[in-house]
Design an enzyme around this catalytic site. Structure first.
Site, PDB file in Angstrom:
ATOM      1  N   SER A 118      -4.894  -7.327   7.164  1.00 59.69           N
ATOM      2  CA  SER A 118      -5.702  -7.049   5.969  1.00 59.69           C
ATOM      3  C   SER A 118      -5.812  -8.327   5.153  1.00 59.69           C
ATOM      4  O   SER A 118      -4.925  -9.197   5.205  1.00 59.69           O
ATOM      5  CB  SER A 118      -5.026  -5.959   5.124  1.00 59.69           C
ATOM      6  OG  SER A 118      -5.592  -5.879   3.822  1.00 59.69           O
ATOM      7  N   TYR A 153       2.198  -2.441   0.683  1.00 60.48           N
ATOM      8  CA  TYR A 153       1.123  -2.509   1.671  1.00 60.48           C
ATOM      9  C   TYR A 153       0.833  -3.952   2.062  1.00 60.48           C
ATOM     10  O   TYR A 153       0.763  -4.285   3.257  1.00 60.48           O
ATOM     11  CB  TYR A 153      -0.136  -1.853   1.108  1.00 60.48           C
ATOM     12  CG  TYR A 153      -1.330  -1.931   2.030  1.00 60.48           C
ATOM     13  CD1 TYR A 153      -1.466  -1.041   3.084  1.00 60.48           C
ATOM     14  CD2 TYR A 153      -2.309  -2.903   1.850  1.00 60.48           C
ATOM     15  CE1 TYR A 153      -2.561  -1.119   3.946  1.00 60.48           C
ATOM     16  CE2 TYR A 153      -3.402  -2.990   2.702  1.00 60.48           C
ATOM     17  CZ  TYR A 153      -3.519  -2.090   3.747  1.00 60.48           C
ATOM     18  OH  TYR A 153      -4.593  -2.178   4.602  1.00 60.48           O
TER      19      TYR A 153
END
Length: 254
Positions: free
Chosen positions: A141, A155
């Site tokens: 990501s 995350y």
């Protein structure tokens, strides 16, 4: 020219995983699709088989069940004959600021996004070492570029972790006989519309549609690049800003 490959995708029942399956099938690749929601996998398989002359195998899989990961990957390889490419895609987006009483949410994200990705990578490499070839695709990501605050802290850390996991594997393989036939790609998606980020304002100019965003992902996968920010614009130049901006500037940006 596209060579027909057998591609395993985890987390394939919706979002980026499902769209990757559609687009890779359109390129003529056979698919091994797994996720927890088998009814969605059944629907996706029927859709793909109705459009393309490819093989599609499906199986239920909770990627946090380590033994099940290895069993599923081995079963897919037995059924389809090989696993030419494995896309480690399954992930979770929940999280909370550290120290606010939601360790449970952060732990679940860490176990799903990192420990489960480790199991998937181990299972993929087991197959690749036996075959002497393969292509590992790790879906990281843009959040991996820098430590992020509040609900994104855990995350972002997991996505940095899986990127380093894949990059470490690439370093190990570099210059070896196996390294000439086993490729490792790390993808850094920016905002791409999916179930995971449906809380992000869909009207933001940085949000790509699922189809457009995945098209950039698939293009990078097919080229077997080492890494790619996807879509390249605006995320490739923004990655430099995210990595190097002074902390006060970064906080204003995010």
């Amino acid at each position: 020219m596209t060579f027909r490959r057998t591609v395993l995708i985890t987390g394939a029942s919706s979002g980026l995983g499902a769209e990757m399956a559609r687009q890779l099938a359109a390129l003529g690749h056979d698919l091994a699709l797994c996720a927890r929601r088998t009814e969605r996998l059944e629907e996706l398989r029927a859709e793909i088989l109705g459009r393309h002359d490819v093989r599609v195998a499906i199986a239920p899989l909770d990627v946090t069940d380590d033994d099940a990961v290895f069993a599923a990957f081995r079963a897919f390889r037995d059924e389809l004959g090989s696993l030419d490419r494995v896309v480690v895609n399954a992930g979770l987006g929940k999280g909370a600021p550290l120290g606010t009483g939601r360790f449970d949410a952060n732990r679940q994200t860490a176990m799903t996004n990192f420990v489960a990705a480790l199991a998937q990578t181990e299972a993929a490499m087991e197959a690749f070492r036996a075959q002497g070839s393969g292509h590992l695709v790790m879906v990281s990501s843009m959040s991996a570029m820098r430590g992020l605050p509040k609900t994104l802290t855990t995350y972002a850390a997991t996505k940095a972790g899986v990127a380093h996991l894949a990059e470490g594997l690439r370093t190990e393989l570099h210059g070896t006989t196996l390294g000439r036939s086993v490729k490792v790609t790390v993808l850094y998606p920016g905002y791409i519309a999916s179930e995971m980020n449906d809380q992000v304002a869909q009207g933001t100019p940085l949000m790509a549609s699922t189809e457009k965003g995945v098209r950039a992902m698939v293009a990078a996968i097919e080229k077997e690049v080492d890494d790619a920010c996807v879509p390249a614009l605006p995320w490739a130049p923004l990655s430099v800003v995210m990595r190097h901006a002074p902390l006060p500037v970064l906080k204003r940006l995010i």
